[in-house]
Design an enzyme around this catalytic site. Structure first.
Site, PDB file in Angstrom:
ATOM      1  N   ASP A 159       0.839  -1.214   0.000  1.00  0.00           N
ATOM      2  CA  ASP A 159       0.000   0.000   0.000  1.00  0.00           C
ATOM      3  C   ASP A 159       0.870   1.258   0.000  1.00  0.00           C
ATOM      4  O   ASP A 159       1.995   1.265   0.496  1.00  0.00           O
ATOM      5  CB  ASP A 159      -0.935   0.001   1.229  1.00  0.00           C
ATOM      6  CG  ASP A 159      -0.161  -0.042   2.531  1.00  0.00           C
ATOM      7  OD1 ASP A 159       0.849  -0.786   2.597  1.00  0.00           O
ATOM      8  OD2 ASP A 159      -0.540   0.645   3.492  1.00  0.00           O
ATOM      9  N   GLU A 160       0.308   2.310  -0.569  1.00  0.00           N
ATOM     10  CA  GLU A 160       0.811   3.677  -0.412  1.00  0.00           C
ATOM     11  C   GLU A 160       2.321   3.825  -0.610  1.00  0.00           C
ATOM     12  O   GLU A 160       3.006   4.412   0.227  1.00  0.00           O
ATOM     13  CB  GLU A 160       0.429   4.203   0.977  1.00  0.00           C
ATOM     14  CG  GLU A 160      -1.064   4.234   1.200  1.00  0.00           C
ATOM     15  CD  GLU A 160      -1.451   4.748   2.556  1.00  0.00           C
ATOM     16  OE1 GLU A 160      -2.306   5.629   2.632  1.00  0.00           O
ATOM     17  OE2 GLU A 160      -0.912   4.241   3.571  1.00  0.00           O
ATOM     18  N   ALA A 161       2.819   3.315  -1.734  1.00  0.00           N
ATOM     19  CA  ALA A 161       4.252   3.458  -2.023  1.00  0.00           C
ATOM     20  C   ALA A 161       4.475   4.738  -2.822  1.00  0.00           C
ATOM     21  O   ALA A 161       4.932   4.715  -3.975  1.00  0.00           O
ATOM     22  CB  ALA A 161       4.753   2.231  -2.773  1.00  0.00           C
ATOM     23  N   GLN A 162       4.150   5.876  -2.204  1.00  0.00           N
ATOM     24  CA  GLN A 162       4.145   7.165  -2.907  1.00  0.00           C
ATOM     25  C   GLN A 162       5.504   7.543  -3.494  1.00  0.00           C
ATOM     26  O   GLN A 162       5.567   8.320  -4.439  1.00  0.00           O
ATOM     27  CB  GLN A 162       3.696   8.303  -1.962  1.00  0.00           C
ATOM     28  CG  GLN A 162       2.201   8.471  -1.874  1.00  0.00           C
ATOM     29  CD  GLN A 162       1.612   7.626  -0.755  1.00  0.00           C
ATOM     30  OE1 GLN A 162       2.199   6.639  -0.347  1.00  0.00           O
ATOM     31  NE2 GLN A 162       0.435   8.002  -0.281  1.00  0.00           N
TER      32      GLN A 162
END
Ligand code: ACM
Length: 516
Positions: free
Chosen positions: A325-328
């Site tokens: 998740d959420e590997a910005q």
């Protein structure tokens, strides 16, 4: 003697004064009394309930007979009866015992599947039958909820789950919890027939288990938590202890190593895991640090291999969650390449990969499972993956996330997915929550508890109860049982049991407490 699950902080009751030395332990209530509401208090709602006349009354003479293989669950039932009533039923070889636990691996009711059970209560006997010890254990949870004082309403319950996967998740990374606290959370979930325990073992704020060859993950990455407290980590032996305890409550542990984002703790321990050694860790605030693993570096994959191997070694269950998740901090090409290699490494250690739904952008192994959580963003790749056969776990943040505040003034939790009162936690169906998904794509449901604001077991329970039982019911019960007024009454009926067991809970004004 087995400990009774769900009794972390509970007290043992004193025997009721009606207890006698009578050799018959069943007594009949006034002939013709059929109190169907007394059987309609179970959460999750059973598949079939038929009330009959009379009640079974436990006395000091009650004894339990276990058929071969049913002894551990029988010991658990005895411990639970003692905890709730103060009476201590003995085990007996007599097949005429008043309480019978019958393990019937073949020749029973095949329609009950691998986790179902039948519970038959007459004024003189209680008979619990299942094809597996898991089924018997679930039946014991039903008995615990049905006990009013030392009495059980007569009738028959046949029961089986709707979904194979009924999970809870505990985030031990943002705040660390002792083994004893984790066991108590498992106990409380087991009471609602939850069978998967997803343990979120790493995040920006903490790395919580030991990995051979990478000692600083635990000693440096595990040394703090949100707010800057001392944090902590589980040794391999402690992780195995949690796994064994969960198994004794028929929950399978799913370890999660969150990657390639949410890695602040790992990167603070080994800065070369990030490209150029850049990192924000150790993170002691609640917000994600937006660090990422260096997806083009071979040492990253040596780390992933070691960490997934250590997690697989500690947890014999079929699944291993690789986060995703959420590997910005990564672009899509870097991210997809990482997911492909990470899922192959998980598979090479003999585990089925699970990933948060973002991983659906990558080409997935046929067996990789996606966990749906973010209801705020359209994710067409999730439905496309499902069309190709990918199975989904449904954990929609705006219904199933136990850390979301039920009301704006609630002292614990966050609200980025919206406020989630108990009625909203209950008001969804896993097969329709994501349009375009067919029922055959849904493996089941999960209720995650993220712990940015959750400092103690009591905080965790206060956020989880009564919403955890709501999600457990969504996972177990058939949609035709769905009925908020009745469900809220059944939740109210659980209150005295939570009081007795020492489970902290939110006295939501939506639930008619004290009228059941
Ligand atoms: C998530 O809530 N970031 C999976």
């Amino acid at each position: 003697m087995s400990a009774c699950s769900g009794g972390g902080g509970g007290t043992t009751a004193t025997p009721p004064s009606t207890s006698s030395n009578s050799v018959t332990s069943g007594t009949t209530s006034p002939v013709g009394s059929v109190d169907s509401t007394a059987l309609e208090r179970v959460v999750p709602e059973p598949s079939n309930i038929t009330a009959a006349a009379g009640t079974f009354t436990l006395t000091g003479a009650a004894a339990i007979h276990a058929s071969p293989g049913a002894e551990p669950v029988a010991a658990d039932l005895a411990a639970c009866i003692k905890q709730q009533t103060g009476l201590a039923p003995q085990s007996t070889p007599s097949i005429n015992a008043t309480i019978q636990l019958v393990l019937q691996p073949t020749g029973g009711d095949a329609s009950l599947g691998t986790e179902g059970y039948t519970l038959a209560i007459t004024p003189t006997s209680v008979t619990l039958t299942a094809a597996t010890d898991a089924g018997l254990f679930h039946g014991v949870q039903t008995i615990r909820q049905l006990l009013i004082g030392a009495k059980l309403q007569a009738g028959t319950i046949t029961d089986r789950p709707r979904f194979a996967y009924r999970g809870v998740m505990l985030d031990v990374a943002r705040h660390f919890y002792s083994v004893a606290d984790v066991k108590a959370y498992i106990d409380a979930a087991a009471l609602y027939k939850v069978n998967e325990f997803h343990l979120h073992l790493s995040d920006d704020q903490g790395w919580r288990f030991t990995v051979p060859g990478w000692p600083k993950l635990a000693t440096v990455g595990g040394a703090s938590q949100v707010g800057g407290g001392p944090g902590g980590y589980y040794t391999a032996a402690e992780l195995k202890e949690i796994v064994g305890y969960a198994a004794s409550r028929y929950l399978t542990v799913i370890p999660e190593i969150d990657m390639p984002g949410h890695v602040g703790a790992a990167v603070s321990a080994y800065p070369t895991l990030a490209c150029d050694g850049r990192h924000h860790g150790p993170v002691t605030t609640a917000s994600p640090g937006y660090d990422a693993l260096c997806t083009t570096s071979e040492s990253t994959y040596r780390f992933v291999d070691s960490a997934t191997e250590a997690a697989a070694d500690a947890t014999p269950g079929p699944y291993l969650h690789l986060g995703g998740d959420e590997a910005q901090a990564l672009d899509l090409t870097q991210y997809d390449a990482f997911i492909q290699r990470a899922q192959n490494l998980v598979a090479s250690h003999g585990r089925t990969p699970i990933a948060w739904a973002e991983a659906g952008t990558a080409p997935l192994l046929p067996q990789t499972v996606l966990e749906y959580w973010n209801t705020a963003q359209p994710q067409p790749y999730v439905t496309q993956a499902a069309d190709r056969g990918t199975k989904l776990i449904m954990a929609p943040g705006n219904h199933a996330y136990l850390d979301q505040q039920p009301t704006p003034d609630f002292p614990l939790g966050l609200h980025w997915a919206g406020y989630t009162p108990v009625s909203k936690a209950y008001d969804w169906d896993p097969v329709t929550v994501l349009p375009g998904i067919g029922p055959s794509s849904v493996l089941g449901v999960e209720a995650p508890l993220w712990s940015e604001t959750v400092k103690s077991l009591k905080d965790a329970e206060t956020l989880a109860f009564p919403r955890l039982p709501a999600i457990a019911e969504i996972g177990w019960s058939t949609p035709n049982t769905h009925n908020w007024p009745k469900f809220s009454q059944r939740l109210a009926d659980q209150g005295p049991l939570w009081d007795k067991l020492g489970i902290a809970y939110y006295k939501s004004p939506e639930v008619p407490w004290g009228q059941g």
